[in-house]
Design a protein around this motif. Structure first.
Motif, PDB file in Angstrom:
ATOM      1  N   GLY A  85       1.557   5.666  -2.980  1.00 21.87           N
ATOM      2  CA  GLY A  85       2.478   6.255  -3.939  1.00 21.87           C
ATOM      3  C   GLY A  85       2.021   7.612  -4.445  1.00 21.87           C
ATOM      4  N   ASP A  86       2.973   8.354  -5.001  1.00 16.72           N
ATOM      5  CA  ASP A  86       2.695   9.689  -5.514  1.00 16.72           C
ATOM      6  C   ASP A  86       1.755   9.679  -6.711  1.00 16.72           C
ATOM      7  OD1 ASP A  86       4.144  11.140  -3.650  1.00 16.72           O
ATOM      8  OD2 ASP A  86       5.933  11.319  -4.892  1.00 16.72           O
ATOM      9  N   ALA A  87       1.848   8.668  -7.570  1.00 17.97           N
ATOM     10  CA  ALA A  87       1.007   8.637  -8.778  1.00 17.97           C
ATOM     11  C   ALA A  87      -0.472   8.619  -8.415  1.00 17.97           C
ATOM     12  CB  ALA A  87       1.367   7.446  -9.656  1.00 17.97           C
ATOM     13  N   ALA A  88      -0.855   7.822  -7.432  1.00 16.84           N
ATOM     14  CA  ALA A  88      -2.255   7.771  -7.004  1.00 16.84           C
ATOM     15  C   ALA A  88      -2.676   9.098  -6.379  1.00 16.84           C
ATOM     16  CB  ALA A  88      -2.456   6.628  -6.015  1.00 16.84           C
ATOM     17  N   ALA A  89      -1.781   9.706  -5.612  1.00 20.97           N
ATOM     18  CA  ALA A  89      -2.077  11.004  -4.991  1.00 20.97           C
ATOM     19  C   ALA A  89      -2.281  12.067  -6.061  1.00 20.97           C
ATOM     20  CB  ALA A  89      -0.952  11.397  -4.036  1.00 20.97           C
ATOM     21  N   VAL A  90      -1.441  12.065  -7.086  1.00 19.89           N
ATOM     22  CA  VAL A  90      -1.553  13.057  -8.161  1.00 19.89           C
ATOM     23  C   VAL A  90      -2.891  12.919  -8.892  1.00 19.89           C
ATOM     24  CG1 VAL A  90      -0.636  13.695 -10.439  1.00 19.89           C
ATOM     25  CG2 VAL A  90       0.884  13.534  -8.491  1.00 19.89           C
ATOM     26  N   ALA A  91      -3.339  11.710  -9.096  1.00 22.98           N
ATOM     27  CA  ALA A  91      -4.627  11.508  -9.776  1.00 22.98           C
ATOM     28  C   ALA A  91      -5.748  12.200  -9.010  1.00 22.98           C
ATOM     29  CB  ALA A  91      -4.917  10.014  -9.929  1.00 22.98           C
ATOM     30  N   ASP A  92      -5.761  12.066  -7.698  1.00 21.26           N
ATOM     31  CA  ASP A  92      -6.808  12.716  -6.914  1.00 21.26           C
ATOM     32  C   ASP A  92      -6.589  14.218  -6.778  1.00 21.26           C
ATOM     33  OD1 ASP A  92      -8.346  10.483  -6.680  1.00 21.26           O
ATOM     34  OD2 ASP A  92      -8.142  10.274  -4.509  1.00 21.26           O
ATOM     35  N   LEU A  93      -5.356  14.667  -6.794  1.00 16.99           N
ATOM     36  CA  LEU A  93      -5.097  16.114  -6.826  1.00 16.99           C
ATOM     37  C   LEU A  93      -5.660  16.724  -8.107  1.00 16.99           C
ATOM     38  CD1 LEU A  93      -1.462  16.478  -5.462  1.00 16.99           C
ATOM     39  CD2 LEU A  93      -3.457  17.734  -4.644  1.00 16.99           C
ATOM     40  N   MET A  94      -5.376  16.098  -9.239  1.00 15.56           N
ATOM     41  CA  MET A  94      -5.861  16.607 -10.521  1.00 15.56           C
ATOM     42  C   MET A  94      -7.385  16.590 -10.580  1.00 15.56           C
ATOM     43  SD  MET A  94      -3.097  15.222 -13.333  1.00 15.56           S
ATOM     44  CE  MET A  94      -3.598  13.534 -13.165  1.00 15.56           C
ATOM     45  N   ALA A  95      -7.998  15.611  -9.939  1.00 15.98           N
ATOM     46  CA  ALA A  95      -9.453  15.491  -9.949  1.00 15.98           C
ATOM     47  C   ALA A  95     -10.121  16.404  -8.913  1.00 15.98           C
ATOM     48  CB  ALA A  95      -9.858  14.039  -9.703  1.00 15.98           C
ATOM     49  N   GLY A  96      -9.312  17.040  -8.055  1.00 13.87           N
ATOM     50  CA  GLY A  96      -9.875  17.936  -7.047  1.00 13.87           C
ATOM     51  C   GLY A  96     -10.418  17.228  -5.820  1.00 13.87           C
ATOM     52  N   ARG A  97     -10.079  15.964  -5.641  1.00 18.11           N
ATOM     53  CA  ARG A  97     -10.565  15.220  -4.478  1.00 18.11           C
ATOM     54  C   ARG A  97      -9.734  15.491  -3.216  1.00 18.11           C
ATOM     55  NH1 ARG A  97     -12.070  11.694  -8.802  1.00 18.11           N
ATOM     56  NH2 ARG A  97     -10.031  10.708  -8.921  1.00 18.11           N
ATOM     57  N   VAL A  98      -8.551  16.056  -3.380  1.00 21.03           N
ATOM     58  CA  VAL A  98      -7.737  16.537  -2.264  1.00 21.03           C
ATOM     59  C   VAL A  98      -7.243  17.930  -2.631  1.00 21.03           C
ATOM     60  CG1 VAL A  98      -7.018  14.334  -1.247  1.00 21.03           C
ATOM     61  CG2 VAL A  98      -5.708  15.296  -3.121  1.00 21.03           C
ATOM     62  N   ALA A 123     -11.493  22.729   6.268  1.00 15.45           N
ATOM     63  CA  ALA A 123     -11.408  21.268   6.199  1.00 15.45           C
ATOM     64  C   ALA A 123     -10.573  20.873   4.986  1.00 15.45           C
ATOM     65  CB  ALA A 123     -12.802  20.670   6.117  1.00 15.45           C
ATOM     66  N   LEU A 124      -9.372  21.453   4.879  1.00 11.27           N
ATOM     67  CA  LEU A 124      -8.486  21.086   3.779  1.00 11.27           C
ATOM     68  C   LEU A 124      -8.043  19.635   3.926  1.00 11.27           C
ATOM     69  CD1 LEU A 124      -6.073  24.173   3.497  1.00 11.27           C
ATOM     70  CD2 LEU A 124      -8.050  23.644   2.060  1.00 11.27           C
ATOM     71  N   THR A 125      -7.648  19.054   2.799  1.00 11.14           N
ATOM     72  CA  THR A 125      -7.063  17.716   2.810  1.00 11.14           C
ATOM     73  C   THR A 125      -5.742  17.772   2.059  1.00 11.14           C
ATOM     74  OG1 THR A 125      -8.302  17.142   0.818  1.00 11.14           O
ATOM     75  CG2 THR A 125      -9.267  16.494   2.929  1.00 11.14           C
ATOM     76  N   TYR A 126      -4.808  16.937   2.478  1.00 11.46           N
ATOM     77  CA  TYR A 126      -3.552  16.865   1.745  1.00 11.46           C
ATOM     78  C   TYR A 126      -3.162  15.407   1.503  1.00 11.46           C
ATOM     79  CZ  TYR A 126      -0.707  15.822   5.878  1.00 11.46           C
ATOM     80  OH  TYR A 126      -0.150  15.228   6.980  1.00 11.46           O
ATOM     81  N   ALA A 127      -2.604  15.197   0.318  1.00 12.91           N
ATOM     82  CA  ALA A 127      -2.231  13.862  -0.139  1.00 12.91           C
ATOM     83  C   ALA A 127      -0.762  13.591   0.146  1.00 12.91           C
ATOM     84  CB  ALA A 127      -2.481  13.763  -1.644  1.00 12.91           C
ATOM     85  N   SER A 128      -0.465  12.311   0.371  1.00  9.57           N
ATOM     86  CA  SER A 128       0.929  11.878   0.468  1.00  9.57           C
ATOM     87  C   SER A 128       1.061  10.497  -0.159  1.00  9.57           C
ATOM     88  CB  SER A 128       1.400  11.832   1.924  1.00  9.57           C
ATOM     89  OG  SER A 128       0.990  10.627   2.543  1.00  9.57           O
TER      90      SER A 128
END
Length: 182
Positions: A45-58, A11-16
């Motif tokens: 936007g990418d900035a919001a996606a990066v925030a959740d990537l860094m937090a491990g939410r995606v 159940a991976l998730t990916y951000a865009s």
């Protein structure tokens, strides 16, 4: 990540940066090419996606280098591979997805200079030559590289063919993934 994403119960998730953005389409292409079980999570936007990537939410995302690399350099984000056509862009030692076995995979946003239909061919040729010359200047190349942008020059015919090839590829991915405009 690929091994985990291929598991039947994955159940991976990916951000865009949002529905229909190049990195959304790249993600759809990647999960199909890699036979992964993953769900798209669109952001504004990418900035919001990066925030959740860094937090491990995606779990992963295709993020513009200008947004991702400062976080990579700060140790807050891990770069797994580049979607560039050209090896050696970005941090040293990072492979392109092509080099990692995804043979046709290239997902690079681009910008181009266009004008109205019917511009006389000699004017198009003169503008094209001037733009190509400017894009070869070291100062321009260095300035663009600082924000993870790279000149791609050529003829108007090559540019037209590239637009057609990319449009055909993205159209097929949009259809296969059943992506709808919102």
């Amino acid at each position: 990540m690929i091994k985990k994403g291929r598991a039947p119960n994955a159940a991976l998730t990916y951000a865009s940066a949002g529905i229909g953005a190049t990195n959304h389409l790249a993600g759809e292409w990647f999960i199909r090419a890699g036979k992964l079980n993953a769900t798209h999570i669109p952001y504004k936007g990418d900035a919001a996606a990066v925030a959740d990537l860094m937090a491990g939410r995606v779990d992963f995302g295709f993020i513009a280098g200008v947004v991702a690399l400062p976080q990579v350099k700060a140790g807050k984000l891990r770069l797994l591979a580049s979607a560039s056509a050209t090896p050696g862009r970005g941090p040293t030692g990072i492979k392109t997805l092509r080099e990692a076995g995804f043979k046709e995979f290239v997902a690079e946003p681009w910008n181009g200079v266009m004008g109205p239909a019917g511009i006389p061919a000699p004017i198009v040729a003169k503008l094209n030559a001037a733009i190509n010359e400017i894009m070869k200047q070291k100062a321009v190349v260095d300035r663009l590289a600082a924000v993870e942008q790279y000149p791609l020059t050529g003829t108007p015919q090559q540019f037209t063919a590239s637009i057609k090839e990319q449009s055909d590829r993205w159209r097929a991915i949009i259809k296969d993934a059943d992506i709808k405009a919102e």
